[in-house]
Write an enzyme that holds these catalytic residues in place. Sequence first.
Site, mmCIF file in Angstrom:
data_model
loop_
_atom_site.group_PDB
_atom_site.id
_atom_site.type_symbol
_atom_site.label_atom_id
_atom_site.label_comp_id
_atom_site.label_asym_id
_atom_site.label_seq_id
_atom_site.Cartn_x
_atom_site.Cartn_y
_atom_site.Cartn_z
ATOM 1 N NE ARG A 22 -34.029 -58.817 25.336
ATOM 2 C CZ ARG A 22 -33.243 -58.245 24.425
ATOM 3 N NH1 ARG A 22 -33.561 -58.298 23.151
ATOM 4 N NH2 ARG A 22 -32.151 -57.636 24.800
ATOM 5 C CG ASN A 40 -35.661 -55.794 25.507
ATOM 6 O OD1 ASN A 40 -36.384 -56.515 26.173
ATOM 7 N ND2 ASN A 40 -34.417 -55.518 25.837
#
Length: 761
Positions: A22, A40
């Site tokens: 990320r 996520n």
Amino acid sequence: MSAGRVRRRLVITGLVQGVGFRPFVYATAAELALTGGVRNDSSGVVIEIEGTASAAAEFSDRVRHRPPALAVVEDIVETPLRLRGGTGFTIDDSTHGTHGRTLVSPDVAICADCRAELRDPADRRHRHPFISCTNCGPRFTIVERMPYDRTNTSMADFPMCPRCAAEYSDPGDRRFHAQTVSCHDCGPVISYDGPDAEDRDPLTAARALLDRGGILAVKGIGGYHLACDANNERAVATLRRRKRRGDKPFAVMVAGLETARGLVATDAAADRLLCSPHAPIVIGPRSGAPVAASVAPGNPDLGVMLAYTPLHLLLFGLEEDHPGPQELVMTSGNLGGEPICYQPEQARERLAQIADGFLDHDRRIVVPCDDSVLRVVDGATMPIRRSRGYAPMPLVLPAPAPPMMATGADLKNTCAVAHGRYAWLSQHIGDMDDLATLNAFDAAERHLEAVTGVTPELLAVDAHPGYRSAAWARRTAAGREVRSVHHHHAHVAAVMGEHGIDPSESVLGIAFDGTGYGTDRAIWGGEIMHCRYKSCQRLAHLSYVPLAGGDVSVTRPYRMALAHLWSAGIEWSPRLPAVAACPESERRALAHQLDTGLGCVPTSSMGRLFDAISALIGIRQIIDYEAQAAIELESVSRGIDCAGEHYRFGLATDNDTPATVIDPAPVLGAAVADLGAGVAPGTIGARFHVAVAAMVRDCVLRFAELSDTVALTGGVFQNALLFGMTRKLLADAGFEVIAHRLVPPNDGGVAFGQLLVASSG
Ligand code: ZN
Ligand code: ZN
Ligand code: FE
């Protein structure tokens, strides 16, 4: 405003959580002036981007081709969306998806950046035993469920302090969205219980204990280790005695590569492995620098690993002016063959009689995970135990599988699950001979399902009617189909699968190990087979000899020598070391058993033949760890040039089964003659090794029309001398040789093979 602009959703599956994915997405989006967000979920990483078409294209190209080092991008699904405008790029909290799956990362050894900060007095995490970042730290062993977010790990017990929280939410920081981020103010803490506990800080007291030759239990990533100074013979011998360890080698942990090289001769491949994020134990030939004799008695090799957590590094001492022992025995914290201890209460109870002190910490270990063990043979990597640092990295299947699991074998057990094109092998569980290991199996299997999201509909087990792993599957099947897979078929299928062999192709499989249940109920282990995933035909095997009394003949190789002599029609002369080693009364009883077949099971085991030769020539009569006799035989045989002179197996065709029967009698006869002529055991051993390798080549040549690919598998091929020779002879004869590089050749790789066989049928 919208001219040339696009908005897209990208769903990324693969090993993309806990690997800095990320933050990477955020940084890339920022650089390309894209707005949107990333989160996520249990199907992977979901990204929405909005910006110019060219920036969006560049973005997906980078995600696909230049992801973070630890990530494995399996698939990217892109969908166009309506433009929404907006500014900035956000990282959202996790939500639960309903389809697909995300892969959790294995535990990662401390990275160079964190290592530098650990040593830097100006850094706020100077000497912090739990320093980590998006590139390093525990993963698999702290995650309770997916997705991999702090709240789903044992780091949830440690709320971040404002400074850590600021780093966690700063896209420019290395710890941006690092789930394990912590510091002296908010992170886990260490504690010590043992001598000096009142007067000193935990680390100083623990180090003083090691300095004095004490035994320290240390809580690490996947469980407790027992540590002591590897150069203190008294300390190592004491550890061995208290742990009831017999002669089985201990591994040594060192702080840096230079020290490791002093202990073990490494090549570039071994150096890379030692320093890799997996940080396994690497076994290699000793290179000169001594360690205490009790570390690995009678063994020419030594297993070494580098310190892979900040706590380990602190234990070695970061300051040059305060050096402690620089080579530490680091062995799993357990008793005998029990599973590794990983919970504080359990460690206190079970290790109380072994450890003089405990260096603990309060970050929970969710699942136990032993250190991985690999060796490098001729520049190629061979896993011996695939566990911490590797589990649960996925293995690719050559064909899609239904949701399924495999329970492996009873020795060196691992289990595995699969779905679609992926399989996940559990960490090392152990030998399924006690309740503790069965419980560990249960827990490991549940955790594997939780982190992969696979709900098995089909179960694959070994065909052995007495295996506890198979009984477990039948007990828990609850209506699901249970398929039996023959042991050696699974071994060969595992190598085939690793190399992506297509289901339409076949190989000549050489499966040499100690024990596996055969289709005729004999104990197999010297097998040459023609294999596809869905079928397997026995082409040749070692001739049967009686295994008298089962396990007792495994732990006393002299009994195997006598059985082999009996089968070969060679007299039990008391001048032979193995005969002399067998007490008179036992000799009479054994002779009776062999003559009548009472309590005997026929075996074609190659492992047992190595045992027999080792005992026959006086190397090892009684063992106290698995394969000790064969390991010591290899050890005396290494580096001896027998000038092309070697023994020869007989090859005959069995009219009943059309299989070729490999007769070791001529080999035994020649070895006995050499022994009588005063030939050195090392030379006899070397001639034996060449004989086995040449026999494999000669057998394979008989069946060359079936396939030109030969798969080497089974625990016997952990013998580097035999493996190297066999591979060379086969390659010289024009065969393509495939061997294990991802899963162990021993029974630790059987579960993977079971998945391949059971899903093909
Ligand atoms: Zn790091
Ligand atoms: Zn903090
Ligand atoms: Fe096996």
